[in-house]
Design a protein around this motif. Structure first.
Motif, PDB file in Angstrom:
ATOM      1  N   SER A 112       7.548 -31.116  14.740  1.00 23.69           N
ATOM      2  CA  SER A 112       7.837 -32.558  14.738  1.00 23.69           C
ATOM      3  C   SER A 112       7.386 -33.207  16.041  1.00 23.69           C
ATOM      4  N   LEU A 113       6.174 -32.926  16.414  1.00 23.91           N
ATOM      5  CA  LEU A 113       5.671 -33.402  17.704  1.00 23.91           C
ATOM      6  C   LEU A 113       5.591 -34.920  17.739  1.00 23.91           C
ATOM      7  N   LYS A 114       5.893 -35.456  18.922  1.00 24.47           N
ATOM      8  CA  LYS A 114       5.882 -36.900  19.149  1.00 24.47           C
ATOM      9  C   LYS A 114       4.815 -37.224  20.198  1.00 24.47           C
ATOM     10  N   LEU A 115       4.443 -38.491  20.227  1.00 31.37           N
ATOM     11  CA  LEU A 115       3.453 -38.922  21.219  1.00 31.37           C
ATOM     12  C   LEU A 115       3.907 -38.557  22.637  1.00 31.37           C
ATOM     13  N   GLU A 116       5.200 -38.676  22.881  1.00 27.36           N
ATOM     14  CA  GLU A 116       5.717 -38.418  24.227  1.00 27.36           C
ATOM     15  C   GLU A 116       5.760 -36.940  24.589  1.00 27.36           C
ATOM     16  N   ASP A 117       5.388 -36.066  23.676  1.00 27.36           N
ATOM     17  CA  ASP A 117       5.269 -34.646  24.006  1.00 27.36           C
ATOM     18  C   ASP A 117       3.923 -34.324  24.637  1.00 27.36           C
ATOM     19  N   THR A 118       3.040 -35.300  24.669  1.00 25.14           N
ATOM     20  CA  THR A 118       1.736 -35.090  25.298  1.00 25.14           C
ATOM     21  C   THR A 118       1.917 -34.760  26.777  1.00 25.14           C
ATOM     22  N   ALA A 119       1.358 -33.631  27.188  1.00 21.06           N
ATOM     23  CA  ALA A 119       1.529 -33.164  28.566  1.00 21.06           C
ATOM     24  C   ALA A 119       0.755 -31.867  28.756  1.00 21.06           C
ATOM     25  N   VAL A 120       0.659 -31.466  30.012  1.00 22.64           N
ATOM     26  CA  VAL A 120       0.224 -30.101  30.314  1.00 22.64           C
ATOM     27  C   VAL A 120       1.481 -29.239  30.336  1.00 22.64           C
ATOM     28  N   TYR A 121       1.448 -28.150  29.605  1.00 23.43           N
ATOM     29  CA  TYR A 121       2.601 -27.255  29.496  1.00 23.43           C
ATOM     30  C   TYR A 121       2.359 -26.005  30.334  1.00 23.43           C
ATOM     31  N   TYR A 122       3.348 -25.690  31.144  1.00 27.27           N
ATOM     32  CA  TYR A 122       3.255 -24.568  32.064  1.00 27.27           C
ATOM     33  C   TYR A 122       4.295 -23.507  31.704  1.00 27.27           C
ATOM     34  N   CYS A 123       3.869 -22.276  31.752  1.00 21.84           N
ATOM     35  CA  CYS A 123       4.771 -21.141  31.597  1.00 21.84           C
ATOM     36  C   CYS A 123       5.245 -20.713  32.982  1.00 21.84           C
ATOM     37  N   VAL A 124       6.528 -20.391  33.095  1.00 22.34           N
ATOM     38  CA  VAL A 124       7.104 -19.979  34.369  1.00 22.34           C
ATOM     39  C   VAL A 124       7.948 -18.726  34.168  1.00 22.34           C
ATOM     40  N   ALA A 125       8.142 -17.993  35.259  1.00 21.46           N
ATOM     41  CA  ALA A 125       8.975 -16.792  35.206  1.00 21.46           C
ATOM     42  C   ALA A 125       9.651 -16.591  36.555  1.00 21.46           C
ATOM     43  N   ARG A 126      10.848 -15.990  36.513  1.00 18.56           N
ATOM     44  CA  ARG A 126      11.528 -15.739  37.768  1.00 18.56           C
ATOM     45  C   ARG A 126      12.374 -14.493  37.682  1.00 18.56           C
ATOM     46  N   ARG A 127      12.679 -13.938  38.857  1.00 19.21           N
ATOM     47  CA  ARG A 127      13.487 -12.722  38.927  1.00 19.21           C
ATOM     48  C   ARG A 127      14.983 -13.038  38.804  1.00 19.21           C
ATOM     49  N   ASN A 128      15.392 -14.230  39.184  1.00 20.18           N
ATOM     50  CA  ASN A 128      16.779 -14.658  39.036  1.00 20.18           C
ATOM     51  C   ASN A 128      17.070 -14.806  37.545  1.00 20.18           C
ATOM     52  N   LEU A 129      17.946 -13.970  37.022  1.00 15.42           N
ATOM     53  CA  LEU A 129      18.142 -13.914  35.571  1.00 15.42           C
ATOM     54  C   LEU A 129      19.260 -14.813  35.064  1.00 15.42           C
ATOM     55  N   LEU A 130      19.945 -15.504  35.990  1.00 14.43           N
ATOM     56  CA  LEU A 130      21.039 -16.372  35.545  1.00 14.43           C
ATOM     57  C   LEU A 130      20.460 -17.583  34.820  1.00 14.43           C
ATOM     58  N   LEU A 131      21.055 -17.917  33.704  1.00 16.66           N
ATOM     59  CA  LEU A 131      20.567 -19.029  32.891  1.00 16.66           C
ATOM     60  C   LEU A 131      21.190 -20.338  33.385  1.00 16.66           C
ATOM     61  N   ARG A 132      20.977 -20.627  34.661  1.00 20.61           N
ATOM     62  CA  ARG A 132      21.392 -21.885  35.247  1.00 20.61           C
ATOM     63  C   ARG A 132      20.399 -22.256  36.334  1.00 20.61           C
ATOM     64  N   ASN A 133      20.534 -23.522  36.819  1.00 26.84           N
ATOM     65  CA  ASN A 133      19.544 -24.033  37.781  1.00 26.84           C
ATOM     66  C   ASN A 133      18.143 -23.833  37.231  1.00 26.84           C
ATOM     67  N   LEU A 134      17.955 -24.279  36.010  1.00 28.39           N
ATOM     68  CA  LEU A 134      16.687 -24.060  35.331  1.00 28.39           C
ATOM     69  C   LEU A 134      15.705 -25.192  35.517  1.00 28.39           C
ATOM     70  N   ASN A 135      16.188 -26.343  35.973  1.00 27.19           N
ATOM     71  CA  ASN A 135      15.411 -27.564  35.855  1.00 27.19           C
ATOM     72  C   ASN A 135      14.365 -27.803  36.928  1.00 27.19           C
ATOM     73  N   ALA A 136      14.370 -27.033  37.986  1.00 15.75           N
ATOM     74  CA  ALA A 136      13.416 -27.241  39.066  1.00 15.75           C
ATOM     75  C   ALA A 136      12.406 -26.109  39.088  1.00 15.75           C
ATOM     76  N   MET A 137      11.120 -26.477  39.089  1.00 11.54           N
ATOM     77  CA  MET A 137      10.093 -25.440  39.046  1.00 11.54           C
ATOM     78  C   MET A 137      10.118 -24.567  40.292  1.00 11.54           C
ATOM     79  N   ASP A 138      10.627 -25.093  41.411  1.00 15.93           N
ATOM     80  CA  ASP A 138      10.657 -24.272  42.619  1.00 15.93           C
ATOM     81  C   ASP A 138      11.702 -23.161  42.533  1.00 15.93           C
ATOM     82  N   GLN A 139      12.477 -23.134  41.449  1.00 13.26           N
ATOM     83  CA  GLN A 139      13.418 -22.039  41.227  1.00 13.26           C
ATOM     84  C   GLN A 139      12.745 -20.848  40.539  1.00 13.26           C
ATOM     85  N   TYR A 140      11.459 -20.985  40.257  1.00 14.05           N
ATOM     86  CA  TYR A 140      10.725 -19.938  39.565  1.00 14.05           C
ATOM     87  C   TYR A 140       9.704 -19.291  40.506  1.00 14.05           C
TER      88      TYR A 140
END
Length: 126
Positions: free
Chosen positions: A85-113
């Motif tokens: 159900s893609l929308k016009l506002e989904d247009t973007a460059v999508y980045y995959c990220v990974a981190r060693r911190n396994l807690l499922l919190r503080n997810l929103n900042a890319m510098d946490q990865y």
């Protein structure tokens, strides 16, 4: 060191679907919490989704809940983002990220990865 390579982006009409893949090399991705961010032109980078190492737990941005699904296949060292159900506002460059911190919190900042791919373009047209 983990190298992440995204694929599956492209041009799709609004209401359509795409599946992004993030393939890892260098280390086994099953040891890392993995996720997706996106950045649209002129906008801030935005958290999209994250998934725990086993795949049992996930987290989504409100803007994609119910439309996007993150999953992983640890045997293939790959994480996926199914986008429906893609929308016009989904247009973007999508980045995959990974981190060693396994807690499922503080997810929103890319510098946490610890690692990030080069990105794949998703364009949704009307």
């Amino acid at each position: 060191q983990v190298q992440l390579v995204e694929s599956g982006g492209g041009l799709v009409q609004a209401g359509g679907s795409l599946r992004l893949s993030c393939a890892a090399s260098g280390r086994t991705l099953s040891s890392y919490l993995t996720g997706w961010f996106r950045q649209a032109p002129g906008k801030e980078r935005e958290f999209v989704a994250a998934i725990s190492t086993s795949g049992a737990r996930t987290s989504y941005a409100d803007s994609v809940k119910g439309r996007f699904t993150i999953s992983r296949d640890n045997a293939k060292n790959t994480v996926y983002l199914q986008m429906n159900s893609l929308k016009l506002e989904d247009t973007a460059v999508y980045y995959c990220v990974a981190r060693r911190n396994l807690l499922l919190r503080n997810l929103n900042a890319m510098d946490q990865y610890d690692y990030r791919g080069q990105g794949t373009q998703v364009t949704v047209s009307s």
